[in-house]
Design a protein around this motif. Structure first.
Motif, mmCIF file in Angstrom:
data_model
loop_
_atom_site.group_PDB
_atom_site.id
_atom_site.type_symbol
_atom_site.label_atom_id
_atom_site.label_comp_id
_atom_site.label_asym_id
_atom_site.label_seq_id
_atom_site.Cartn_x
_atom_site.Cartn_y
_atom_site.Cartn_z
ATOM 1 N N PRO A 82 0.796 -1.225 0.000
ATOM 2 C CA PRO A 82 0.000 0.000 0.000
ATOM 3 C C PRO A 82 0.830 1.276 0.000
ATOM 4 N N TYR A 83 1.907 1.284 -0.774
ATOM 5 C CA TYR A 83 2.823 2.416 -0.713
ATOM 6 C C TYR A 83 2.918 3.178 -2.032
ATOM 7 N N ASP A 84 2.054 2.870 -2.991
ATOM 8 C CA ASP A 84 2.189 3.491 -4.303
ATOM 9 C C ASP A 84 1.928 4.994 -4.254
ATOM 10 N N THR A 85 0.924 5.416 -3.502
ATOM 11 C CA THR A 85 0.602 6.841 -3.433
ATOM 12 C C THR A 85 1.767 7.624 -2.843
ATOM 13 N N ARG A 86 2.319 7.137 -1.734
ATOM 14 C CA ARG A 86 3.436 7.837 -1.110
ATOM 15 C C ARG A 86 4.648 7.883 -2.047
ATOM 16 N N ALA A 87 4.958 6.788 -2.744
ATOM 17 C CA ALA A 87 6.098 6.771 -3.657
ATOM 18 C C ALA A 87 5.908 7.773 -4.789
ATOM 19 N N THR A 88 4.696 7.824 -5.345
ATOM 20 C CA THR A 88 4.427 8.742 -6.454
ATOM 21 C C THR A 88 4.500 10.193 -5.990
ATOM 22 N N LEU A 89 3.892 10.510 -4.860
ATOM 23 C CA LEU A 89 3.897 11.886 -4.362
ATOM 24 C C LEU A 89 5.297 12.322 -3.933
ATOM 25 N N THR A 90 6.075 11.413 -3.378
ATOM 26 C CA THR A 90 7.442 11.750 -2.981
ATOM 27 C C THR A 90 8.292 12.094 -4.196
ATOM 28 N N LYS A 91 8.119 11.324 -5.268
ATOM 29 C CA LYS A 91 8.857 11.619 -6.504
ATOM 30 C C LYS A 91 8.445 12.976 -7.071
ATOM 31 N N LEU A 92 7.147 13.265 -7.035
ATOM 32 C CA LEU A 92 6.659 14.549 -7.528
ATOM 33 C C LEU A 92 7.157 15.698 -6.655
ATOM 34 N N ALA A 93 7.150 15.506 -5.335
ATOM 35 C CA ALA A 93 7.641 16.541 -4.431
ATOM 36 C C ALA A 93 9.104 16.867 -4.687
ATOM 37 N N SER A 94 9.900 15.849 -4.981
ATOM 38 C CA SER A 94 11.317 16.069 -5.272
ATOM 39 C C SER A 94 11.495 16.939 -6.522
ATOM 40 N N LEU A 95 10.699 16.673 -7.541
ATOM 41 C CA LEU A 95 10.758 17.499 -8.754
ATOM 42 C C LEU A 95 10.348 18.931 -8.464
ATOM 43 N N MET A 96 9.305 19.110 -7.675
ATOM 44 C CA MET A 96 8.849 20.453 -7.352
ATOM 45 C C MET A 96 9.888 21.201 -6.524
ATOM 46 N N ASP A 97 10.561 20.525 -5.622
ATOM 47 C CA ASP A 97 11.617 21.158 -4.841
ATOM 48 C C ASP A 97 12.731 21.669 -5.743
ATOM 49 N N ARG A 98 13.034 20.894 -6.769
ATOM 50 C CA ARG A 98 14.152 21.255 -7.653
ATOM 51 C C ARG A 98 13.774 22.339 -8.643
ATOM 52 N N LEU A 99 12.547 22.323 -9.160
ATOM 53 C CA LEU A 99 12.167 23.215 -10.255
ATOM 54 C C LEU A 99 11.357 24.431 -9.811
ATOM 55 N N SER A 100 10.721 24.367 -8.662
ATOM 56 C CA SER A 100 9.871 25.455 -8.149
ATOM 57 C C SER A 100 8.873 25.943 -9.209
ATOM 58 N N PRO A 101 7.983 25.070 -9.681
ATOM 59 C CA PRO A 101 7.046 25.466 -10.734
ATOM 60 C C PRO A 101 6.005 26.460 -10.224
ATOM 61 N N ASP A 102 5.545 27.317 -11.143
ATOM 62 C CA ASP A 102 4.392 28.179 -10.849
ATOM 63 C C ASP A 102 3.084 27.427 -11.068
ATOM 64 N N ILE A 103 3.130 26.436 -11.963
ATOM 65 C CA ILE A 103 1.939 25.667 -12.317
ATOM 66 C C ILE A 103 2.311 24.184 -12.345
ATOM 67 N N VAL A 104 1.451 23.353 -11.785
ATOM 68 C CA VAL A 104 1.560 21.898 -11.952
ATOM 69 C C VAL A 104 0.279 21.424 -12.629
ATOM 70 N N VAL A 105 0.432 20.630 -13.682
ATOM 71 C CA VAL A 105 -0.698 20.069 -14.409
ATOM 72 C C VAL A 105 -0.623 18.556 -14.316
ATOM 73 N N SER A 106 -1.687 17.949 -13.824
ATOM 74 C CA SER A 106 -1.797 16.492 -13.802
ATOM 75 C C SER A 106 -2.782 16.094 -14.889
ATOM 76 N N LEU A 107 -2.285 15.387 -15.908
ATOM 77 C CA LEU A 107 -3.052 15.149 -17.139
ATOM 78 C C LEU A 107 -4.014 13.967 -17.047
ATOM 79 N N GLY A 108 -4.810 13.919 -15.993
ATOM 80 C CA GLY A 108 -5.862 12.912 -15.949
ATOM 81 C C GLY A 108 -5.450 11.596 -15.336
#
Length: 255
Positions: A82-108
């Motif tokens: 039951p760890y898929d959500t945490r793994a996916t969000l952690t990977k996304l958080a790492s990208l956001m920390d590095r890039l500091s986006p103004d917009i995030v789009v999740s394509l469905g």
């Protein structure tokens, strides 16, 4: 990934798909671990984790997170870790920390089903809400989750325009399009064996993104499901261990 830079052995038994008319897409530019390409006059960068960075718009695009897929399967008696959500969000958080986006789009298909948000653990829900507060967050409607994700924050759109780019969940092949839904993968051979990896699919006018979710599978880019979107075929931008590798369509193998 050494295999991706090796010519195919003539002894390889897998047969290639029937040849199509030559693909006229410009060859993308490899910059370090990333690949830079042009769509509708915009420069976009394919990142090793399977996300897309649109630098001029400071926009980070991901697709097919399929959050809570593990808990969805558990409801049907198929127990997965039951760890898929945490793994996916952690990977996304790492990208956001590095890039500091103004917009995030999740394509469905951000959630695997409409009940996903209610099944999230408190920790995962708090992490996601924290990410949403950092920027303008846009959920594009998917066929799995519809408008459900907006219960957690952000806004839902059936599609999104960024300049001349059209961002939607299901690809149409209309041009100037970035989409998801099909979870493209590529099989590439070398040294008498082959590897299969998630990939971006690109023909110069359209881009189909790989699934970003930890538990998501993939559809081979040689599958007929891609023919209507890429009538002349598509090159694969393959996600290797720590980089993106462009692979010409002539080197792609069916499963």
């Amino acid at each position: 990934m050494p295999l991706l830079s090796q010519p195919r052995q003539t002894s390889q038994r897998r047969e290639r798909p029937a040849p199509r008319a030559p693909l006229c897409a410009p060859w993308p530019v490899v910059i370090g671990a990333t690949v830079e390409l042009q769509i509708a006059g915009a420069t976009v960068t394919a990142l090793p984790g399977g996300a897309l960075w649109i630098r001029d718009a400071k926009t980070l695009v991901v697709s097919d997170l399929h959050l809570e897929k593990g808990s969805s399967f558990a409801l049907r008696g198929q127990m997965l870790p039951p760890y898929d959500t945490r793994a996916t969000l952690t990977k996304l958080a790492s990208l956001m920390d590095r890039l500091s986006p103004d917009i995030v789009v999740s394509l469905g298909d951000s959630f695997h089903d409409c009940g996903g948000p209610a099944r999230m653990s408190e920790g995962d829900r708090a992490l996601l809400r924290d990410l949403i507060t950092r920027c303008d967050w846009i959920w594009v409607e998917g066929n799995h989750d519809g408008r459900t994700p907006e219960t957690l924050g952000g806004v839902v759109r059936d599609m999104l325009h960024l300049g001349a780019l059209a961002l939607r969940h299901e690809p149409t092949g209309a041009g100037c399009e970035i989409a998801g839904h099909l979870h493209p993968c590529a099989r590439v051979s070398g040294r008498g064996r082959s590897v299969r990896r998630r990939c971006f699919a690109y023909d110069g006018a359209n881009l189909v993104m790989p699934a970003f979710g930890a538990f998501t599978g993939g559809l081979n880019l040689c599958d007929e499901a891609f023919a209507a979107i890429f009538p002349r075929g598509a090159m694969a931008l393959v996600l290797a261990r720590a980089r993106v590798v462009p692979v010409a369509q002539e080197r792609l193998l069916p499963d």
